[in-house]
Design an enzyme around this catalytic site. Structure first.
Site, PDB file in Angstrom:
ATOM      1  N   TYR A  51       0.824  -1.208   0.000  1.00 18.11           N
ATOM      2  CA  TYR A  51       0.000   0.000   0.000  1.00 18.11           C
ATOM      3  C   TYR A  51       0.868   1.273   0.000  1.00 18.11           C
ATOM      4  O   TYR A  51       0.409   2.323   0.426  1.00 18.11           O
ATOM      5  CB  TYR A  51      -0.959  -0.012   1.193  1.00 18.11           C
ATOM      6  N   ASN A 114     -13.061  -3.218   4.385  1.00 21.05           N
ATOM      7  CA  ASN A 114     -14.017  -3.343   3.279  1.00 21.05           C
ATOM      8  C   ASN A 114     -13.846  -4.643   2.497  1.00 21.05           C
ATOM      9  O   ASN A 114     -14.168  -4.714   1.320  1.00 21.05           O
ATOM     10  CB  ASN A 114     -13.969  -2.096   2.381  1.00 21.05           C
ATOM     11  N   GLU A 128       1.184  -6.147  -8.835  1.00 18.31           N
ATOM     12  CA  GLU A 128       0.629  -6.765  -7.626  1.00 18.31           C
ATOM     13  C   GLU A 128       0.644  -8.291  -7.727  1.00 18.31           C
ATOM     14  O   GLU A 128       0.865  -8.974  -6.725  1.00 18.31           O
ATOM     15  CB  GLU A 128      -0.787  -6.241  -7.376  1.00 18.31           C
TER      16      GLU A 128
HETATM   17  P1  ATP Z   1      -8.204  -1.418  -2.683  1.00 18.61           P
HETATM   18  O1  ATP Z   1      -6.954  -0.698  -3.159  1.00 18.61           O
HETATM   19  O2  ATP Z   1      -8.051  -2.047  -1.320  1.00 18.61           O
HETATM   20  O3  ATP Z   1      -8.750  -2.344  -3.716  1.00 18.61           O
HETATM   21  P2  ATP Z   1      -9.746   0.860  -3.417  1.00 18.61           P
HETATM   22  O4  ATP Z   1      -8.906   0.883  -4.642  1.00 18.61           O
HETATM   23  O5  ATP Z   1     -11.240   0.810  -3.561  1.00 18.61           O
HETATM   24  O6  ATP Z   1      -9.360  -0.350  -2.493  1.00 18.61           O
HETATM   25  P3  ATP Z   1      -8.003   2.872  -2.314  1.00 18.61           P
HETATM   26  O7  ATP Z   1      -8.319   4.312  -2.456  1.00 18.61           O
HETATM   27  O8  ATP Z   1      -6.935   2.269  -3.149  1.00 18.61           O
HETATM   28  O9  ATP Z   1      -9.388   2.068  -2.471  1.00 18.61           O
HETATM   29  O10 ATP Z   1      -7.678   2.624  -0.779  1.00 18.61           O
HETATM   30  C1  ATP Z   1      -7.018   1.453  -0.370  1.00 18.61           C
HETATM   31  C2  ATP Z   1      -7.651   0.955   0.903  1.00 18.61           C
HETATM   32  O11 ATP Z   1      -7.399   1.888   1.946  1.00 18.61           O
HETATM   33  C3  ATP Z   1      -9.180   0.838   0.869  1.00 18.61           C
HETATM   34  O12 ATP Z   1      -9.655  -0.350   0.290  1.00 18.61           O
HETATM   35  C4  ATP Z   1      -9.508   0.893   2.339  1.00 18.61           C
HETATM   36  O13 ATP Z   1      -9.236  -0.369   2.979  1.00 18.61           O
HETATM   37  C5  ATP Z   1      -8.508   1.931   2.840  1.00 18.61           C
HETATM   38  N1  ATP Z   1      -9.067   3.289   2.797  1.00 18.61           N
HETATM   39  C6  ATP Z   1      -9.293   4.047   1.688  1.00 18.61           C
HETATM   40  N2  ATP Z   1      -9.803   5.242   2.004  1.00 18.61           N
HETATM   41  C7  ATP Z   1      -9.909   5.251   3.372  1.00 18.61           C
HETATM   42  C8  ATP Z   1     -10.356   6.196   4.328  1.00 18.61           C
HETATM   43  N3  ATP Z   1     -10.798   7.409   3.956  1.00 18.61           N
HETATM   44  N4  ATP Z   1     -10.307   5.829   5.631  1.00 18.61           N
HETATM   45  C9  ATP Z   1      -9.841   4.636   6.028  1.00 18.61           C
HETATM   46  N5  ATP Z   1      -9.394   3.694   5.172  1.00 18.61           N
HETATM   47  C10 ATP Z   1      -9.428   3.993   3.865  1.00 18.61           C
END
Ligand code: ATP
Ligand code: MG
Length: 140
Positions: A51, A114, A128
């Site tokens: 991440y 989520n 990835e």
């Molecule tokens: P992922 O990358 O996990 O598939 P995504 O692409 O929908 O999810 P990203 O914006 O890449 O979302 O964020 C990565 C992860 O960080 C999210 O899936 C969530 O677990 C966490 N996350 C994102 N935004 C928030 C927030 N505002 N508060 C807390 N956790 C968050």
């Protein structure tokens, strides 16, 4: 449309609630094929690297703590348009905004917990997949 591969992670909130099978069923019902799969527990270093793009975000530390809080299931999904299709099946990042029938609408606990991760573009998908699997692990 082309056959693509994408990286999926079933996150610790979902493994904790024994939802692995129900989530995999959603992928398979959407026509995505599991061509590699491993249950593992991420180290802090692995979660920080995976991440890394979010390193400067206020939720980064909490996200790393969450992703290392229990087992995950990392998988390669294959199918027509797999990257976009997986994100469709997952639903919006925030379950409050996720469409009915999506994994996050049905199972996610919060915007952080989520339930699933999915690669967001061809280049990130390739990176990835390489992060978790060698070519020999992927059997289509
Ligand atoms: P992922 O990358 O996990 O598939 P995504 O692409 O929908 O999810 P990203 O914006 O890449 O979302 O964020 C990565 C992860 O960080 C999210 O899936 C969530 O677990 C966490 N996350 C994102 N935004 C928030 C927030 N505002 N508060 C807390 N956790 C968050
Ligand atoms: Mg993302």
């Amino acid at each position: 449309m082309a056959v693509e591969r994408t990286l999926s992670i079933i996150k610790p909130d979902a493994t904790r609630r024994n939802l692995t099978g129900r989530i995999i069923t959603k992928f398979e019902e959407a026509g995505l094929r599991i061509v590699a799969s491993r249950r593992t527990r991420l180290s802090t270093a692995q979660a920080e690297l995976f991440y890394g793009v979010h390193r400067e975000r206020p939720f980064f530390r909490s996200l790393v703590d969450f992703m290392t809080s229990g087992p995950v299931v990392v998988q390669v999904l294959e199918g027509e348009n797999a990257i976009a299709k997986n994100r469709e099946v997952m639903g919006a990042t925030n379950p409050a905004n996720a469409a009915p029938g999506t994994i996050r609408k049905e199972f996610a606990e919060s915007i952080e917990a989520n339930s699933v991760h999915g690669s967001d573009a061809p280049e990130t998908a390739a990176n990835e997949i390489r992060f978790f699997f060698s070519g020999l692990d992927i059997v289509g």
